[in-house]
Design a protein around this motif. Structure first.
Motif, mmCIF file in Angstrom:
data_model
loop_
_atom_site.group_PDB
_atom_site.id
_atom_site.type_symbol
_atom_site.label_atom_id
_atom_site.label_comp_id
_atom_site.label_asym_id
_atom_site.label_seq_id
_atom_site.Cartn_x
_atom_site.Cartn_y
_atom_site.Cartn_z
ATOM 1 N N VAL A 249 1.374 -0.709 -0.106
ATOM 2 C CA VAL A 249 0.016 0.145 -0.105
ATOM 3 C C VAL A 249 0.869 1.393 0.110
ATOM 4 O O VAL A 249 0.302 2.385 -0.776
ATOM 5 N N HIS A 250 2.032 1.561 0.722
ATOM 6 C CA HIS A 250 2.993 2.504 0.792
ATOM 7 C C HIS A 250 3.276 2.376 -0.951
ATOM 8 O O HIS A 250 3.101 4.020 -0.958
ATOM 9 N N GLU A 251 3.823 1.849 -1.439
ATOM 10 C CA GLU A 251 3.940 1.312 -2.836
ATOM 11 C C GLU A 251 2.582 2.156 -3.837
ATOM 12 O O GLU A 251 3.359 2.927 -4.619
ATOM 13 N N TRP A 252 2.199 1.716 -3.671
ATOM 14 C CA TRP A 252 0.858 1.878 -4.323
ATOM 15 C C TRP A 252 0.448 3.954 -4.116
ATOM 16 O O TRP A 252 0.364 4.493 -5.377
ATOM 17 N N ARG A 253 0.831 4.214 -2.572
ATOM 18 C CA ARG A 253 0.540 5.733 -2.438
ATOM 19 C C ARG A 253 1.896 6.449 -2.432
ATOM 20 O O ARG A 253 1.178 7.916 -2.831
#
Ligand code: 2PG
Length: 336
Positions: free
Chosen positions: A227-231
Protein backbone atom coordinates in the motif's frame (compact mmCIF):
# COMPACT_ATOMS: atom_id res chain seq x y z
CA UNK A 1 18.71 16.99 -2.40
CA UNK A 2 16.39 15.10 -0.10
CA UNK A 3 17.99 16.63 2.97
CA UNK A 4 17.65 20.06 1.53
CA UNK A 5 14.01 19.36 0.82
CA UNK A 6 13.17 18.18 4.27
CA UNK A 7 15.29 20.38 6.42
CA UNK A 8 14.96 23.79 4.89
CA UNK A 9 11.22 24.01 4.88
CA UNK A 10 11.03 26.65 7.58
CA UNK A 11 10.29 30.16 6.51
CA UNK A 12 10.71 32.44 9.43
CA UNK A 13 10.56 36.02 8.30
CA UNK A 14 8.27 36.46 5.36
CA UNK A 15 8.53 40.21 5.13
CA UNK A 16 12.29 40.02 5.20
CA UNK A 17 12.33 37.52 2.37
CA UNK A 18 9.87 39.53 0.42
CA UNK A 19 11.96 42.60 0.79
CA UNK A 20 15.04 40.75 -0.28
CA UNK A 21 13.24 39.26 -3.20
CA UNK A 22 11.65 42.50 -4.21
CA UNK A 23 8.21 40.93 -4.09
CA UNK A 24 6.99 43.55 -1.65
CA UNK A 25 7.50 46.19 -4.29
CA UNK A 26 4.99 44.55 -6.52
CA UNK A 27 2.25 44.34 -4.00
CA UNK A 28 -0.69 46.43 -4.93
CA UNK A 29 0.43 47.28 -8.42
CA UNK A 30 -2.16 45.36 -10.35
CA UNK A 31 -3.78 47.72 -12.77
CA UNK A 32 -6.34 47.64 -15.50
CA UNK A 33 -5.60 49.11 -18.86
CA UNK A 34 -7.99 49.93 -21.59
CA UNK A 35 -7.32 48.26 -24.86
CA UNK A 36 -9.19 48.57 -28.06
CA UNK A 37 -11.67 45.77 -27.58
CA UNK A 38 -11.91 45.53 -23.89
CA UNK A 39 -9.94 45.69 -20.72
CA UNK A 40 -6.76 43.97 -20.05
CA UNK A 41 -5.53 43.13 -16.65
CA UNK A 42 -2.04 43.92 -15.85
CA UNK A 43 -1.77 40.25 -15.06
CA UNK A 44 -2.02 39.44 -18.72
CA UNK A 45 -5.59 38.26 -18.71
CA UNK A 46 -7.92 39.70 -21.24
CA UNK A 47 -11.22 40.95 -20.02
CA UNK A 48 -13.35 40.86 -23.09
CA UNK A 49 -15.86 43.60 -23.53
CA UNK A 50 -19.00 42.71 -25.42
CA UNK A 51 -17.21 39.67 -26.60
CA UNK A 52 -19.99 39.02 -29.05
CA UNK A 53 -22.19 37.40 -26.56
CA UNK A 54 -23.71 40.04 -24.44
CA UNK A 55 -24.70 43.57 -23.91
CA UNK A 56 -22.38 46.36 -24.67
CA UNK A 57 -21.63 47.14 -21.08
CA UNK A 58 -20.53 43.74 -20.00
CA UNK A 59 -17.02 42.89 -19.00
CA UNK A 60 -15.72 39.49 -18.12
CA UNK A 61 -12.48 37.83 -17.42
CA UNK A 62 -11.70 35.68 -20.40
CA UNK A 63 -9.40 33.06 -19.10
CA UNK A 64 -8.68 29.59 -20.29
CA UNK A 65 -9.42 27.12 -17.65
CA UNK A 66 -7.50 24.34 -19.25
CA UNK A 67 -5.37 23.61 -22.22
CA UNK A 68 -8.12 21.53 -23.69
CA UNK A 69 -10.85 24.12 -23.63
CA UNK A 70 -11.59 26.42 -26.42
CA UNK A 71 -11.13 29.93 -25.75
CA UNK A 72 -9.27 31.46 -23.35
CA UNK A 73 -7.43 33.99 -23.18
CA UNK A 74 -5.06 36.00 -24.69
CA UNK A 75 -1.84 34.37 -24.10
CA UNK A 76 0.28 36.63 -22.04
CA UNK A 77 1.83 39.00 -24.39
CA UNK A 78 5.40 40.05 -24.16
CA UNK A 79 5.93 43.75 -23.88
CA UNK A 80 5.97 45.23 -27.30
CA UNK A 81 8.77 47.60 -26.55
CA UNK A 82 11.26 48.09 -23.90
CA UNK A 83 8.74 50.35 -22.43
CA UNK A 84 9.58 49.64 -19.06
CA UNK A 85 12.26 48.70 -16.84
CA UNK A 86 9.26 48.54 -14.61
CA UNK A 87 7.89 45.60 -16.59
CA UNK A 88 11.24 43.94 -16.86
CA UNK A 89 11.78 44.20 -13.19
CA UNK A 90 8.32 42.96 -12.63
CA UNK A 91 8.59 40.10 -15.05
CA UNK A 92 11.85 38.93 -13.57
CA UNK A 93 10.40 37.91 -10.23
CA UNK A 94 7.14 36.46 -9.06
CA UNK A 95 5.68 34.67 -6.06
CA UNK A 96 4.26 31.17 -6.34
CA UNK A 97 2.20 29.91 -3.41
CA UNK A 98 1.21 26.25 -3.25
CA UNK A 99 -1.43 25.06 -0.79
CA UNK A 100 -2.66 21.56 -0.29
CA UNK A 101 -6.35 21.76 0.63
CA UNK A 102 -7.41 21.66 4.28
CA UNK A 103 -8.59 18.43 5.89
CA UNK A 104 -11.52 16.87 4.02
CA UNK A 105 -14.27 14.67 5.41
CA UNK A 106 -12.54 11.65 3.93
CA UNK A 107 -9.11 12.67 5.26
CA UNK A 108 -10.82 12.68 8.64
CA UNK A 109 -12.25 9.20 8.04
CA UNK A 110 -8.89 7.97 6.65
CA UNK A 111 -10.41 7.00 3.28
CA UNK A 112 -8.66 7.04 -0.09
CA UNK A 113 -10.22 10.01 -1.85
CA UNK A 114 -8.54 10.60 -5.22
CA UNK A 115 -10.98 12.26 -7.61
CA UNK A 116 -14.05 11.86 -5.37
CA UNK A 117 -15.32 15.37 -4.70
CA UNK A 118 -15.46 15.65 -0.90
CA UNK A 119 -15.76 18.91 1.07
CA UNK A 120 -13.65 20.20 3.95
CA UNK A 121 -14.26 19.42 7.59
CA UNK A 122 -14.57 22.22 10.13
CA UNK A 123 -10.89 21.63 10.90
CA UNK A 124 -10.16 21.91 7.18
CA UNK A 125 -11.99 25.22 7.03
CA UNK A 126 -9.91 26.47 9.95
CA UNK A 127 -6.70 25.23 8.30
CA UNK A 128 -7.59 27.12 5.13
CA UNK A 129 -8.23 30.32 7.07
CA UNK A 130 -4.94 29.87 8.93
CA UNK A 131 -3.17 29.32 5.61
CA UNK A 132 -4.69 32.59 4.43
CA UNK A 133 -3.23 34.40 7.43
CA UNK A 134 0.21 33.06 6.58
CA UNK A 135 0.08 34.41 3.06
CA UNK A 136 -1.94 37.56 3.73
CA UNK A 137 0.98 39.84 2.84
CA UNK A 138 2.13 37.98 -0.25
CA UNK A 139 0.78 39.39 -3.51
CA UNK A 140 -1.61 37.22 -5.51
CA UNK A 141 -2.67 38.19 -9.04
CA UNK A 142 -4.26 34.95 -10.16
CA UNK A 143 -5.37 31.74 -8.49
CA UNK A 144 -5.45 28.20 -9.88
CA UNK A 145 -7.37 25.42 -8.21
CA UNK A 146 -8.29 21.90 -9.15
CA UNK A 147 -11.89 21.32 -10.12
CA UNK A 148 -12.57 19.66 -6.75
CA UNK A 149 -14.51 21.44 -4.01
CA UNK A 150 -11.90 20.89 -1.27
CA UNK A 151 -9.30 22.85 -3.25
CA UNK A 152 -11.74 25.57 -4.25
CA UNK A 153 -12.94 25.98 -0.67
CA UNK A 154 -9.36 26.23 0.53
CA UNK A 155 -8.46 28.94 -1.99
CA UNK A 156 -11.57 30.97 -1.26
CA UNK A 157 -11.27 30.70 2.51
CA UNK A 158 -7.58 31.57 2.40
CA UNK A 159 -8.31 34.69 0.38
CA UNK A 160 -10.76 35.97 3.00
CA UNK A 161 -7.66 36.73 5.07
CA UNK A 162 -5.71 38.54 2.41
CA UNK A 163 -4.61 42.06 3.16
CA UNK A 164 -5.74 43.41 -0.19
CA UNK A 165 -9.31 42.28 0.38
CA UNK A 166 -9.74 41.48 -3.29
CA UNK A 167 -12.55 39.12 -4.16
CA UNK A 168 -11.62 35.81 -5.78
CA UNK A 169 -14.00 35.13 -8.69
CA UNK A 170 -14.25 31.72 -10.32
CA UNK A 171 -13.99 31.97 -14.11
CA UNK A 172 -16.69 30.10 -15.98
CA UNK A 173 -15.40 29.44 -19.45
CA UNK A 174 -17.16 26.14 -19.96
CA UNK A 175 -19.52 27.65 -22.51
CA UNK A 176 -20.17 30.97 -24.20
CA UNK A 177 -23.31 31.32 -22.17
CA UNK A 178 -21.51 30.66 -18.91
CA UNK A 179 -18.97 33.27 -19.88
CA UNK A 180 -21.62 35.77 -20.90
CA UNK A 181 -23.76 35.21 -17.84
CA UNK A 182 -20.86 35.75 -15.46
CA UNK A 183 -19.80 39.09 -16.83
CA UNK A 184 -19.00 42.00 -14.55
CA UNK A 185 -20.28 45.43 -15.45
CA UNK A 186 -18.04 47.69 -13.43
CA UNK A 187 -14.39 48.39 -14.04
CA UNK A 188 -13.96 49.41 -10.43
CA UNK A 189 -15.37 46.13 -9.25
CA UNK A 190 -13.17 44.24 -11.66
CA UNK A 191 -10.14 45.95 -10.23
CA UNK A 192 -11.10 44.46 -6.90
CA UNK A 193 -11.31 40.91 -8.22
CA UNK A 194 -8.79 38.10 -8.56
CA UNK A 195 -9.53 35.52 -11.26
CA UNK A 196 -9.72 31.92 -10.09
CA UNK A 197 -9.10 29.33 -12.77
CA UNK A 198 -10.21 25.80 -12.10
CA UNK A 199 -8.42 23.03 -13.93
CA UNK A 200 -9.08 19.29 -13.75
CA UNK A 201 -5.42 18.76 -14.54
CA UNK A 202 -4.62 19.85 -10.96
CA UNK A 203 -7.02 17.29 -9.47
CA UNK A 204 -5.82 14.69 -7.02
CA UNK A 205 -4.37 11.60 -8.62
CA UNK A 206 -7.11 9.15 -9.59
CA UNK A 207 -6.85 6.44 -6.97
CA UNK A 208 -8.63 3.74 -8.97
CA UNK A 209 -10.14 0.90 -6.98
CA UNK A 210 -8.80 2.30 -3.73
CA UNK A 211 -11.21 5.28 -3.80
CA UNK A 212 -13.53 5.04 -0.80
CA UNK A 213 -11.49 2.32 0.95
CA UNK A 214 -10.12 2.82 4.42
CA UNK A 215 -6.34 3.28 4.33
CA UNK A 216 -5.62 1.25 7.44
CA UNK A 217 -7.90 -1.61 6.37
CA UNK A 218 -6.31 -1.60 2.92
CA UNK A 219 -2.84 -1.82 4.50
CA UNK A 220 -4.02 -4.69 6.72
CA UNK A 221 -5.44 -6.51 3.71
CA UNK A 222 -2.74 -6.01 1.09
CA UNK A 223 0.26 -5.38 3.35
CA UNK A 224 1.78 -2.12 4.49
CA UNK A 225 4.62 -2.23 1.95
CA UNK A 226 2.34 -2.81 -1.02
CA UNK A 227 0.00 0.00 0.00
CA UNK A 228 2.92 2.33 0.67
CA UNK A 229 4.17 1.53 -2.83
CA UNK A 230 0.78 2.40 -4.30
CA UNK A 231 0.63 5.62 -2.30
CA UNK A 232 4.13 6.96 -2.63
CA UNK A 233 6.11 5.31 -5.42
CA UNK A 234 6.64 7.30 -8.59
CA UNK A 235 5.68 4.82 -11.25
CA UNK A 236 3.57 2.07 -9.67
CA UNK A 237 -0.16 2.81 -10.05
CA UNK A 238 -2.79 1.61 -7.60
CA UNK A 239 -5.23 -0.87 -9.18
CA UNK A 240 -6.83 0.90 -12.17
CA UNK A 241 -5.62 4.27 -10.91
CA UNK A 242 -2.93 6.79 -11.72
CA UNK A 243 0.69 6.53 -10.59
CA UNK A 244 2.39 9.76 -9.56
CA UNK A 245 4.11 9.67 -12.95
CA UNK A 246 0.73 9.57 -14.72
CA UNK A 247 -0.57 12.36 -12.50
CA UNK A 248 2.53 14.43 -13.35
CA UNK A 249 1.88 13.98 -17.06
CA UNK A 250 -1.19 16.19 -16.79
CA UNK A 251 -0.45 18.30 -13.68
CA UNK A 252 3.12 19.28 -14.54
CA UNK A 253 2.23 19.76 -18.20
CA UNK A 254 -0.54 22.14 -17.15
CA UNK A 255 1.81 23.91 -14.76
CA UNK A 256 4.40 24.44 -17.50
CA UNK A 257 1.88 25.47 -20.16
CA UNK A 258 -0.39 27.73 -18.15
CA UNK A 259 1.02 28.66 -14.77
CA UNK A 260 4.68 29.08 -15.59
CA UNK A 261 3.61 31.39 -18.39
CA UNK A 262 1.93 33.64 -15.86
CA UNK A 263 4.98 33.60 -13.62
CA UNK A 264 7.27 34.44 -16.52
CA UNK A 265 5.23 37.55 -17.14
CA UNK A 266 5.64 38.60 -13.52
CA UNK A 267 2.25 37.54 -12.18
CA UNK A 268 2.02 36.28 -8.62
CA UNK A 269 0.23 32.96 -8.55
CA UNK A 270 -1.46 30.84 -5.90
CA UNK A 271 -2.30 27.18 -6.52
CA UNK A 272 -4.68 25.26 -4.27
CA UNK A 273 -4.56 21.57 -5.09
CA UNK A 274 -3.86 18.14 -3.60
CA UNK A 275 -1.26 15.99 -1.92
CA UNK A 276 -0.24 14.12 -5.05
CA UNK A 277 -0.85 16.67 -7.79
CA UNK A 278 1.29 19.07 -5.74
CA UNK A 279 3.90 16.38 -5.05
CA UNK A 280 4.31 16.00 -8.80
CA UNK A 281 4.65 19.77 -9.25
CA UNK A 282 7.12 20.07 -6.35
CA UNK A 283 9.11 17.19 -7.83
CA UNK A 284 9.46 19.35 -10.94
CA UNK A 285 10.18 22.59 -9.07
CA UNK A 286 12.72 21.09 -6.67
CA UNK A 287 14.16 18.69 -9.25
CA UNK A 288 13.55 15.68 -7.04
CA UNK A 289 14.40 12.23 -8.29
CA UNK A 290 11.83 9.43 -8.40
CA UNK A 291 13.51 8.05 -5.27
CA UNK A 292 13.44 11.33 -3.39
CA UNK A 293 9.79 12.01 -4.11
CA UNK A 294 8.83 8.82 -2.25
CA UNK A 295 9.57 10.60 1.05
CA UNK A 296 7.85 13.83 0.13
CA UNK A 297 4.71 14.38 2.21
CA UNK A 298 2.59 17.52 2.29
CA UNK A 299 0.54 18.59 5.26
CA UNK A 300 -3.03 19.79 4.74
CA UNK A 301 -3.54 23.54 4.73
CA UNK A 302 0.10 24.59 4.93
CA UNK A 303 1.13 27.07 2.24
CA UNK A 304 4.54 26.89 0.62
CA UNK A 305 6.21 29.80 -1.06
CA UNK A 306 8.51 29.76 -4.09
CA UNK A 307 10.09 32.72 -5.82
CA UNK A 308 10.37 32.53 -9.58
CA UNK A 309 13.30 34.58 -10.77
CA UNK A 310 15.26 34.50 -14.01
CA UNK A 311 13.63 31.27 -15.03
CA UNK A 312 14.42 29.47 -11.79
CA UNK A 313 12.35 28.50 -8.77
CA UNK A 314 13.70 28.89 -5.28
CA UNK A 315 11.80 27.48 -2.39
CA UNK A 316 11.18 29.63 0.64
CA UNK A 317 9.21 27.01 2.54
CA UNK A 318 6.18 27.89 4.56
CA UNK A 319 5.44 31.49 5.48
CA UNK A 320 5.23 31.96 9.23
CA UNK A 321 1.86 32.11 10.91
CA UNK A 322 0.83 35.01 13.11
CA UNK A 323 1.40 33.06 16.31
CA UNK A 324 4.52 31.05 15.58
CA UNK A 325 7.95 31.42 14.07
CA UNK A 326 7.60 28.89 11.30
CA UNK A 327 6.16 25.57 10.33
CA UNK A 328 7.24 22.61 8.30
CA UNK A 329 5.43 22.30 5.04
CA UNK A 330 6.67 18.79 4.48
CA UNK A 331 6.76 15.80 6.74
CA UNK A 332 8.41 12.43 6.41
CA UNK A 333 5.57 10.28 7.65
CA UNK A 334 3.03 8.47 5.52
CA UNK A 335 0.20 7.90 7.96
CA UNK A 336 -2.19 5.02 7.70
O1 2PG B 1 -6.70 9.82 -0.42
C1 2PG B 1 -6.11 10.57 -1.21
O2 2PG B 1 -6.63 11.00 -2.25
C2 2PG B 1 -4.68 10.99 -0.93
C3 2PG B 1 -4.57 12.33 -0.31
O3 2PG B 1 -5.44 12.52 0.75
O4 2PG B 1 -4.14 10.03 -0.07
P1 2PG B 1 -2.59 9.73 0.06
O5 2PG B 1 -2.21 10.20 1.44
O6 2PG B 1 -2.47 8.26 -0.07
O7 2PG B 1 -1.85 10.45 -1.01
Amino acid sequence: MANAVFHQAIWILPSHHLQNSGIHQEFGNVSVKSISKGFKFDLGLSMSRNGGYSSSKGNSFAVEASTSQNSVVDPISAPSNTSSNEFQKKSSEAALILIRHGESLWNEKNLFTGCVDVPLTKKGVEEAIEAGKRISNIPVDIIYTSSLIRAKMTAMLAMTQHRRRKVPIIMHNESEQARAWSQIFSEDTMRQCIPVITAWQLNERMYGELQGLNKQETADRFGKEKVHEWRRSYDIPPPNGESLEMCAERAVAYFKDQIETQLRSGKHVMIAAHGNSLRSIIMYLDKLTSQEVISLELSTGIPMLYIFKEGRFSRRGSPAGPTEAGVYAYTRVCNF
